[in-house]
Motif scaffolding. Sequence first.
Motif, PDB file in Angstrom:
ATOM      1  N   ARG A 460      50.603  23.657  64.562  1.00 49.95           N
ATOM      2  CA  ARG A 460      50.224  24.549  65.665  1.00 49.95           C
ATOM      3  C   ARG A 460      51.458  25.053  66.412  1.00 49.95           C
ATOM      4  O   ARG A 460      51.558  26.251  66.726  1.00 49.95           O
ATOM      5  N   SER A 461      52.402  24.171  66.680  1.00 45.94           N
ATOM      6  CA  SER A 461      53.640  24.568  67.352  1.00 45.94           C
ATOM      7  C   SER A 461      54.439  25.545  66.499  1.00 45.94           C
ATOM      8  O   SER A 461      54.976  26.542  66.994  1.00 45.94           O
ATOM      9  N   ARG A 462      54.514  25.281  65.195  1.00 42.78           N
ATOM     10  CA  ARG A 462      55.247  26.170  64.304  1.00 42.78           C
ATOM     11  C   ARG A 462      54.621  27.563  64.269  1.00 42.78           C
ATOM     12  O   ARG A 462      55.327  28.576  64.253  1.00 42.78           O
ATOM     13  N   MET A 463      53.289  27.619  64.258  1.00 43.36           N
ATOM     14  CA  MET A 463      52.604  28.905  64.226  1.00 43.36           C
ATOM     15  C   MET A 463      52.843  29.696  65.520  1.00 43.36           C
ATOM     16  O   MET A 463      53.017  30.913  65.495  1.00 43.36           O
ATOM     17  N   ALA A 467      54.605  33.315  65.606  1.00 47.16           N
ATOM     18  CA  ALA A 467      53.868  34.456  66.142  1.00 47.16           C
ATOM     19  C   ALA A 467      54.627  35.146  67.264  1.00 47.16           C
ATOM     20  O   ALA A 467      54.690  36.384  67.323  1.00 47.16           O
ATOM     21  N   VAL A 468      55.233  34.363  68.156  1.00 47.10           N
ATOM     22  CA  VAL A 468      55.880  34.980  69.306  1.00 47.10           C
ATOM     23  C   VAL A 468      57.146  35.723  68.895  1.00 47.10           C
ATOM     24  O   VAL A 468      57.556  36.686  69.560  1.00 47.10           O
ATOM     25  N   ARG A 469      57.772  35.320  67.786  1.00 46.51           N
ATOM     26  CA  ARG A 469      58.969  36.024  67.323  1.00 46.51           C
ATOM     27  C   ARG A 469      58.658  37.464  66.939  1.00 46.51           C
ATOM     28  O   ARG A 469      59.529  38.340  66.975  1.00 46.51           O
ATOM     29  N   MET A 470      57.418  37.751  66.604  1.00 45.96           N
ATOM     30  CA  MET A 470      57.022  39.110  66.241  1.00 45.96           C
ATOM     31  C   MET A 470      57.114  40.062  67.438  1.00 45.96           C
ATOM     32  O   MET A 470      57.280  41.269  67.278  1.00 45.96           O
TER      33      MET A 470
END
Length: 475
Positions: A460-463, A467-470
């Motif tokens: 979950r943390s990795r996702m 996602a926020v890097r996008m």
Amino acid sequence: MQGLLARVLSPGRIVRRLGVLWAVMLVGCASLPDVHYLRERQFVPARDPTIISTAGDLPDAKKQALLDGLAAKAGPTDILAKHIAAEEAISGRPLVAGNKIVLLDDGPATMRAMMSAIEAARYHVNLETYIFEADEVGHKLADLLIRKKAAGVAVNLIYDSVGSMDTPKEFFERMAAAGIKVLEFNPVDPARARREWDINQRDHRKILVVDGRIAFTGGVNISKVYGKSSFLQGKRREPPPKDAKEAAWRDTHMQIEGPVVAEFQKLFLDTWQRRSGSALFDANFFPPLKPAGNALIRAIGSTPDREDFAVYKTYISAFAHADKTIHLTTAYFVPDRQVVQAMIDAARRGVDVRIIFPSFSDVGLMLHAGRSYYDELLAAGIKVYERKAAMLHAKTAVIDGVWSTIGSTNIDMRSFLHNDEVNAVVLSTEFADRMEALFERDLRESVEITAEQWSQRGLRSRMREWAVRMFEYWL
């Protein structure tokens, strides 16, 4: 607070801010300049630095003696031989000798010092801030400004429209009705804009100049979050509150006396003229200033109006020329490739690079964006820490025990590309010692994030990080 997109999307604001969000997303993507030459170890500045005092440029002999004395205290480091002069070429601002600095390491201390200086004002108060909230701290300051205006002191205020979006207009109208000159930086409502409208350009600076003799700058806004001591909070070891605004905030500011105060005054007046279209005049804006201490200071203002990227280039140059240590405290971390590479290059050549991040944030997206870089930083040998208990909002660095900076600039794309920002760069081993002591104090309130520990975080943390890097460009 820093992330414009996150500020627009925070709970309770979505519907009435859809127009602002749409305008932000429509803004074209600007880009940072290629500053590869600043990372070259053989880069040699074209000329010696300019150092000024109350009497103008220092003679070559005095300038050399000052730099030699500083170099002797600092020991072997390229940051003096290369970065000082390179920084002048970057920013166009001189080094100013003869200054006294008070390091303000907490919110209550900062607010007390600023209020005290304003209370003693005789001629003028010039205040520029990103956030001016209508809470107990904001009302107390507004009341003081109104009283000083009634006593014959000229008061000029610049506040950012997005940063102070939640502050009722009546709050500022009350000050204006009392005779205070109030300038809203780049109004959210385009109908109220005084020049070309650009919702993405924000005034993130924090500058206070009183009587042209004392200046304040750093990361502290006008808000009740600075009403509680962040270090006392750390003693309790309580879990952070769900709402970061209920936590004590850990920030860093500085109080300055001496000839460099005039440079901060110029930055304030320049912003007023650029954004209002008219100049402020006061015979007391630039009084004669005597030496007050021994610190060399460069006041650096960065603005997209001029596309100078001065603070951005200054950081990269400082990282590139570090020899021993880079100790960085950052509230929001969304850097570009060149900043990351400059840090990694420094670590790989043996520099002790340590970064303190927040463990919780008022902008959750920014927290995950910063954490998305941990893998790469840790792999390069950079030590990563997270500050506990208090909400970390400071933006500081101390390098090689001689070069320090405090300011409004975050290590992120918004600060580098879209905001008006201000930083003070200080060359002083004595002040660097105080900065190192503050860094060590924060380390004691932090936990180290190791590569092994980080590799075990959940999916979950990795996702979230992925996602926020996008959307990191718009944060």
